[in-house]
Motif scaffolding. Structure first.
Motif, PDB file in Angstrom:
ATOM      1  N   LEU A   1       0.843  -1.191   0.000  1.00 45.24           N
ATOM      2  CA  LEU A   1       0.000   0.000   0.000  1.00 45.24           C
ATOM      3  C   LEU A   1       0.881   1.245   0.000  1.00 45.24           C
ATOM      4  O   LEU A   1       2.054   1.187   0.354  1.00 45.24           O
ATOM      5  CB  LEU A   1      -0.920   0.015   1.226  1.00 45.24           C
ATOM      6  CG  LEU A   1      -1.862  -1.181   1.381  1.00 45.24           C
ATOM      7  CD1 LEU A   1      -2.583  -1.110   2.719  1.00 45.24           C
ATOM      8  CD2 LEU A   1      -2.868  -1.235   0.241  1.00 45.24           C
ATOM      9  N   THR A   2       0.294   2.381  -0.373  1.00 46.69           N
ATOM     10  CA  THR A   2       1.068   3.627  -0.387  1.00 46.69           C
ATOM     11  C   THR A   2       1.122   4.243   1.009  1.00 46.69           C
ATOM     12  O   THR A   2       0.166   4.087   1.794  1.00 46.69           O
ATOM     13  CB  THR A   2       0.441   4.664  -1.338  1.00 46.69           C
ATOM     14  OG1 THR A   2      -0.835   5.062  -0.816  1.00 46.69           O
ATOM     15  CG2 THR A   2       0.270   4.092  -2.732  1.00 46.69           C
ATOM     16  N   PRO A   3       2.198   4.951   1.350  1.00 45.67           N
ATOM     17  CA  PRO A   3       2.259   5.667   2.624  1.00 45.67           C
ATOM     18  C   PRO A   3       1.110   6.666   2.784  1.00 45.67           C
ATOM     19  O   PRO A   3       0.625   6.887   3.896  1.00 45.67           O
ATOM     20  CB  PRO A   3       3.616   6.375   2.567  1.00 45.67           C
ATOM     21  CG  PRO A   3       4.458   5.490   1.697  1.00 45.67           C
ATOM     22  CD  PRO A   3       3.502   4.986   0.652  1.00 45.67           C
ATOM     23  N   ASN A   4       0.658   7.273   1.697  1.00 47.60           N
ATOM     24  CA  ASN A   4      -0.469   8.203   1.777  1.00 47.60           C
ATOM     25  C   ASN A   4      -1.709   7.521   2.320  1.00 47.60           C
ATOM     26  O   ASN A   4      -2.397   8.048   3.204  1.00 47.60           O
ATOM     27  CB  ASN A   4      -0.778   8.778   0.385  1.00 47.60           C
ATOM     28  CG  ASN A   4       0.172   9.889  -0.013  1.00 47.60           C
ATOM     29  OD1 ASN A   4       0.651  10.626   0.830  1.00 47.60           O
ATOM     30  ND2 ASN A   4       0.459   9.991  -1.295  1.00 47.60           N
ATOM     31  N   LEU A   5      -2.021   6.354   1.789  1.00 51.61           N
ATOM     32  CA  LEU A   5      -3.219   5.642   2.215  1.00 51.61           C
ATOM     33  C   LEU A   5      -3.135   5.229   3.673  1.00 51.61           C
ATOM     34  O   LEU A   5      -4.116   5.307   4.426  1.00 51.61           O
ATOM     35  CB  LEU A   5      -3.434   4.410   1.328  1.00 51.61           C
ATOM     36  CG  LEU A   5      -4.714   3.605   1.571  1.00 51.61           C
ATOM     37  CD1 LEU A   5      -5.937   4.477   1.360  1.00 51.61           C
ATOM     38  CD2 LEU A   5      -4.764   2.390   0.650  1.00 51.61           C
ATOM     39  N   LEU A   6      -1.944   4.803   4.105  1.00 53.52           N
ATOM     40  CA  LEU A   6      -1.771   4.368   5.494  1.00 53.52           C
ATOM     41  C   LEU A   6      -1.784   5.542   6.465  1.00 53.52           C
ATOM     42  O   LEU A   6      -2.189   5.389   7.618  1.00 53.52           O
ATOM     43  CB  LEU A   6      -0.454   3.601   5.633  1.00 53.52           C
ATOM     44  CG  LEU A   6      -0.405   2.234   4.949  1.00 53.52           C
ATOM     45  CD1 LEU A   6       1.007   1.676   4.985  1.00 53.52           C
ATOM     46  CD2 LEU A   6      -1.369   1.263   5.625  1.00 53.52           C
ATOM     47  N   ALA A   7      -1.328   6.703   6.024  1.00 51.13           N
ATOM     48  CA  ALA A   7      -1.207   7.852   6.922  1.00 51.13           C
ATOM     49  C   ALA A   7      -2.474   8.698   6.982  1.00 51.13           C
ATOM     50  O   ALA A   7      -2.898   9.125   8.063  1.00 51.13           O
ATOM     51  CB  ALA A   7      -0.022   8.723   6.515  1.00 51.13           C
TER      52      ALA A   7
END
Length: 212
Positions: free
Chosen positions: A61-67
């Motif tokens: 997953l992308t860091p954007n989605l996780l953050a």
């Protein structure tokens, strides 16, 4: 409560997450600048944005989605449009928060599952490469000598110093070592220690080992 954990000195493997992102950013800067090193710091913003919008190899997953629970709008999305940018209905505040919580929860569950599998695989690969010796509290050990003296070639110095004493076991790979009778302590990684096989132990090690 926030728990602060120390890593052993001069052993970047102990702080793998930070070292991994540093290594990735250095590669991105190098590839982006193609050898040119003038004003490289001015490009960190766009490079960091590219990293945050790229799926991670471990989590998928992308860091954007996780953050933040969603993907950010990239320049191409603004120019050519994206399906979710043309939604006719604007959700209410409550619905937006509820959807955001669901997205974050789902993303974190997926990331945990992939990270767990990846950690297991990494451990198997690491263990297969290591000749593992299990140190215990009270063991006498040699410690890698990393100090350097001015005017003395490193190759002519003693490779290890000691014997010293394993004072505390923080994990299977990290140990607090007492270096002398005055109580000076240092944190060492497993691969910078060797078991002491001799019989002429200093008296302070014999005395202290009995109390541990």
């Amino acid at each position: 409560m926030l728990e602060v954990k120390k890593t052993s000195a001069r052993h970047p493997q102990s702080n793998g997450q930070a070292e991994a992102i540093n290594k990735t950013l250095v590669k991105m800067v190098w590839a982006y600048l193609v050898g040119e090193q003038d004003e490289w710091d001015q490009n960190l913003g766009c490079l960091a944005g590219a990293y945050r919008s790229t799926p991670n190899e471990s989590t998928r997953l992308t860091p954007n989605l996780l953050a933040i629970g969603r993907e950010v709008r990239l320049p191409a999305d603004v120019i050519f449009g994206r399906k979710d940018m043309n939604a006719e209905e604007t959700p209410s505040y409550a619905c937006y928060i509820e959807d955001l919580k669901d997205n974050l929860h789902s993303a974190h569950e997926v990331a945990r599952r992939y990270l767990k599998n990846n950690a297991k695989r990494s451990k198997q690969l690491y263990d297969a490469r290591q000749s593992f010796y299990r140190y215990e509290v009270g063991d006498a050990v040699w410690c890698l000598n990393e100090s350097r003296k001015v005017g003395v070639m490193p190759k002519l110095q003693k490779a290890f110093e000691g014997p010293n004493l394993v004072k505390k076991k923080q994990s299977d790979l990290s140990f607090v070592i007492q270096m002398d009778r005055q109580g000076r302590e240092r944190l060492f990684h497993h691969n910078k220690l060797k078991p002491y096989r001799g019989e002429n132990l200093p008296k302070w090690i014999i005395s202290l080992a009995k109390k541990l």
